[in-house]
Design a protein around this motif. Sequence first.
Motif, PDB file in Angstrom:
ATOM      1  N   THR A 206       0.933  -1.021   0.174  1.00 35.27           N
ATOM      2  CA  THR A 206       0.166   0.090  -0.004  1.00 35.27           C
ATOM      3  C   THR A 206       0.954   1.286   0.003  1.00 35.27           C
ATOM      4  O   THR A 206       0.335   2.200  -0.733  1.00 35.27           O
ATOM      5  CB  THR A 206      -0.985   0.100   1.228  1.00 35.27           C
ATOM      6  OG1 THR A 206      -0.239   0.056   2.334  1.00 35.27           O
ATOM      7  CG2 THR A 206      -2.072  -1.130   1.016  1.00 35.27           C
ATOM      8  N   ALA A 207       2.161   1.258   0.623  1.00 30.80           N
ATOM      9  CA  ALA A 207       2.902   2.436   0.793  1.00 30.80           C
ATOM     10  C   ALA A 207       3.404   2.688  -0.697  1.00 30.80           C
ATOM     11  O   ALA A 207       3.521   3.781  -1.269  1.00 30.80           O
ATOM     12  CB  ALA A 207       4.290   2.196   1.650  1.00 30.80           C
ATOM     13  N   VAL A 208       3.849   1.418  -1.624  1.00 30.21           N
ATOM     14  CA  VAL A 208       4.320   1.622  -2.847  1.00 30.21           C
ATOM     15  C   VAL A 208       3.315   2.131  -3.696  1.00 30.21           C
ATOM     16  O   VAL A 208       3.234   3.252  -4.778  1.00 30.21           O
ATOM     17  CB  VAL A 208       4.889   0.319  -3.365  1.00 30.21           C
ATOM     18  CG1 VAL A 208       5.172   0.336  -4.836  1.00 30.21           C
ATOM     19  CG2 VAL A 208       6.202  -0.167  -2.573  1.00 30.21           C
ATOM     20  N   LEU A 209       1.893   1.744  -3.876  1.00 28.29           N
ATOM     21  CA  LEU A 209       0.653   2.186  -4.298  1.00 28.29           C
ATOM     22  C   LEU A 209       0.538   3.547  -4.019  1.00 28.29           C
ATOM     23  O   LEU A 209       0.143   4.303  -5.127  1.00 28.29           O
ATOM     24  CB  LEU A 209      -0.447   1.362  -4.023  1.00 28.29           C
ATOM     25  CG  LEU A 209      -0.472  -0.151  -4.815  1.00 28.29           C
ATOM     26  CD1 LEU A 209      -1.635  -1.063  -3.915  1.00 28.29           C
ATOM     27  CD2 LEU A 209      -0.737  -0.027  -6.181  1.00 28.29           C
ATOM     28  N   SER A 210       0.612   3.975  -2.707  1.00 29.41           N
ATOM     29  CA  SER A 210       0.354   5.470  -2.828  1.00 29.41           C
ATOM     30  C   SER A 210       1.260   6.510  -3.206  1.00 29.41           C
ATOM     31  O   SER A 210       1.010   7.369  -3.849  1.00 29.41           O
ATOM     32  CB  SER A 210       0.491   5.619  -0.999  1.00 29.41           C
ATOM     33  OG  SER A 210       0.193   6.995  -0.791  1.00 29.41           O
ATOM     34  N   GLY A 211       2.762   5.957  -3.222  1.00 25.36           N
ATOM     35  CA  GLY A 211       3.823   6.734  -3.907  1.00 25.36           C
ATOM     36  C   GLY A 211       3.327   6.781  -5.299  1.00 25.36           C
ATOM     37  O   GLY A 211       3.438   8.114  -6.051  1.00 25.36           O
TER      38      GLY A 211
END
Length: 135
Positions: A119-124
């Motif tokens: 989810t952190a990568v998707l957000s970025g």
Amino acid sequence: MWNPSKKIRTIASKILIVLFSFTMIFHLIALFQFIPYKYLWGGRLSSVEEMYLMETVSLVVNTFFLWASFQYTQYLNKGLVPLWIRLVFAFIGIIFLANTIGNLVAVTDLETLLATPVTAVLSGICFSLVPKYEN
């Protein structure tokens, strides 16, 4: 302000297409109960019925995210990404940022260890698609 190139945006939107597709497969696997519901949604689900509801919502939302990713790619190929699609990705980025925080406080270690980085990568990636682009 950072303004990614067309190549970076193309790669980012294709990564989103792949990740949202895999996420949908994961939610289908969960929906068919190949993964016990106690490991889903941060370990906070209390019944199979609740799991069906949440996983169905997840599939609908991820279908929208996947559609938005395809739309972004099409607009990018035409040389102009309109404001509305950039706002969609700002919204999606905020959702995934909040989800990352939620994953960090999940009851299950599986959710914390596996879902948090995703989810952190998707957000970025979503936030990288927000700046104005015109070819």
